[in-house]
Design an enzyme around this catalytic site. Structure first.
Site, PDB file in Angstrom:
ATOM      1  CD  GLU A   1      33.958  29.536  42.868  1.00 33.94           C
ATOM      2  OE1 GLU A   1      32.791  29.903  42.640  1.00 33.94           O
ATOM      3  OE2 GLU A   1      34.485  29.576  44.003  1.00 33.94           O
TER       4      GLU A   1
ATOM      5  CG  HIS B   1      29.288  38.867  40.167  1.00 32.40           C
ATOM      6  ND1 HIS B   1      29.670  39.310  41.408  1.00 32.40           N
ATOM      7  CD2 HIS B   1      28.431  37.842  40.379  1.00 32.40           C
ATOM      8  CE1 HIS B   1      29.065  38.589  42.331  1.00 32.40           C
ATOM      9  NE2 HIS B   1      28.312  37.689  41.737  1.00 32.40           N
TER      10      HIS B   1
END
Length: 326
Positions: free
Chosen positions: A60, A129
């Protein structure tokens, strides 16, 4: 108008943006040939090629750095963070760089970056998540945070975000992806950023909410209507900056307020909404502000999500408590 799912509206917006401007690029983990883990970019790699819709490594921080660098070459990057719970890996790019760059360069450069990411519970994803972390972004000056609640807004707000010359964190609710459908105007259109919507008119109390909890609050308002309680529902749509004008008009009209969010009580942006109302419109209030949220605990494992997340009854009970105050 065609009836589409929330995620189909997002895919259509991405397609239209790529078609309109050759400087628009989409990248992230598995967004290329796979079309994304939720298929939000399905078919776009095949249509526009590897140079415009492409996969990145599972990093990321690299995705964020790439987006910042691309803006220096006049590209308009749309970076996808596969789940917003992974945002911690790219926080320096978001809060340390993107948010500051307009100030850093004295307004002489533009940073048209869209950060797309799914968030929220109710779909039983693995740990880390489903987190609701919009509050982290909303507390970072220089970032706009957009959270659509229906297919028409999902398309129009995304196209507005892509047109923006400032960074926009665009959050998509996981549960809404395929659980709701709605009429979506055809073709290219934009929905204004920084502007809340009156999802339902009412006179007795204002329910101010956003994102995944809007359908919950709309259902609660529908049930309250059967009991003679006419609730107004405000969908914030953009949670940073807040549309103070629309909030204020509703508060002044009804005099009673419930603020509802999916995030934990100490998270989200509910506290900011309540603070703004207390500071600006306290003389219009006839009762303390009610609040609906998840508990102040870490996000639970999937099997416990439905017990942990705010439900229709929680909104109804809060509304009745506020209305009963004398």
């Amino acid at each position: 108008m065609a009836v589409k799912t929330y995620i189909a509206a997002i895919t259509e917006a991405l397609d239209l943006a790529l078609e309109k401007d050759e400087n628009v690029l989409i990248f992230g983990e598995d967004v290329g040939k796979n079309g994304g883990v939720f298929r939000a970019t399905d078919g776009l790699n095949q249509k526009y090629g590897d140079e415009r819709v492409f996969d990145t490594p599972l990093a990321e921080s690299a995705i964020g750095g790439l987006a910042i660098g691309l803006t220096t070459q006049n590209f308009r990057p749309i970076m996808e963070i596969q789940f917003f719970g992974f945002i911690f890996e790219v926080m320096d790019s978001l809060s340390g760089q993107m948010a500051r760059n307009r100030f850093r360069f004295h307004g002489t450069r533009e940073f048209p970056i869209v950060v797309r990411a799914p968030y929220g519970g109710g779909t039983h994803t693995p740990e880390m998540h489903a987190d609701n972390l919009e509050g982290l972004m909303a507390q970072t000056p220089g970032l706009r945070v957009v959270m659509p609640s229906n297919p028409a807004d999902a398309k129009g707000l995304l196209l507005s975000a892509i047109e923006s010359n400032d960074p926009v964190v665009y959050l998509e609710n996981l549960k809404l992806y395929r659980s709701i459908k709605g009429e979506v105007p055809e073709g290219y259109y934009t929905t204004p950023l920084d502007k809340a919507a009156v999802a339902k008119e009412g006179e007795d109390i204002s329910i101010i909410t956003y994102g995944g909890l809007v359908p919950v609050c709309m259902k609660a308002a529908e049930m309250l209507e059967k009991e003679g309680i006419n609730a107004e529902v405000i969908d914030l749509r953009t949670v940073s900056p807040l549309d103070i004008e629309t909030i204020g008009k509703s508060v002044e009209k009804t005099g009673r307020v419930v603020v509802a969010q999916e995030a934990q009580r100490q998270a989200g942006i509910g506290s900011a909404v309540m603070a703004e109302i207390s500071e600006r419109f306290i003389m219009s209030l006839e009762a303390p502000i009610g609040r609906v949220s998840a508990p102040d605990s870490v996000y639970p494992f999937g099997a416990a999500e439905n017990d942990w997340l705010p439900q229709v009854d929680d909104v109804i009970n809060s509304v009745k408590n506020v209305l009963s105050f004398e």
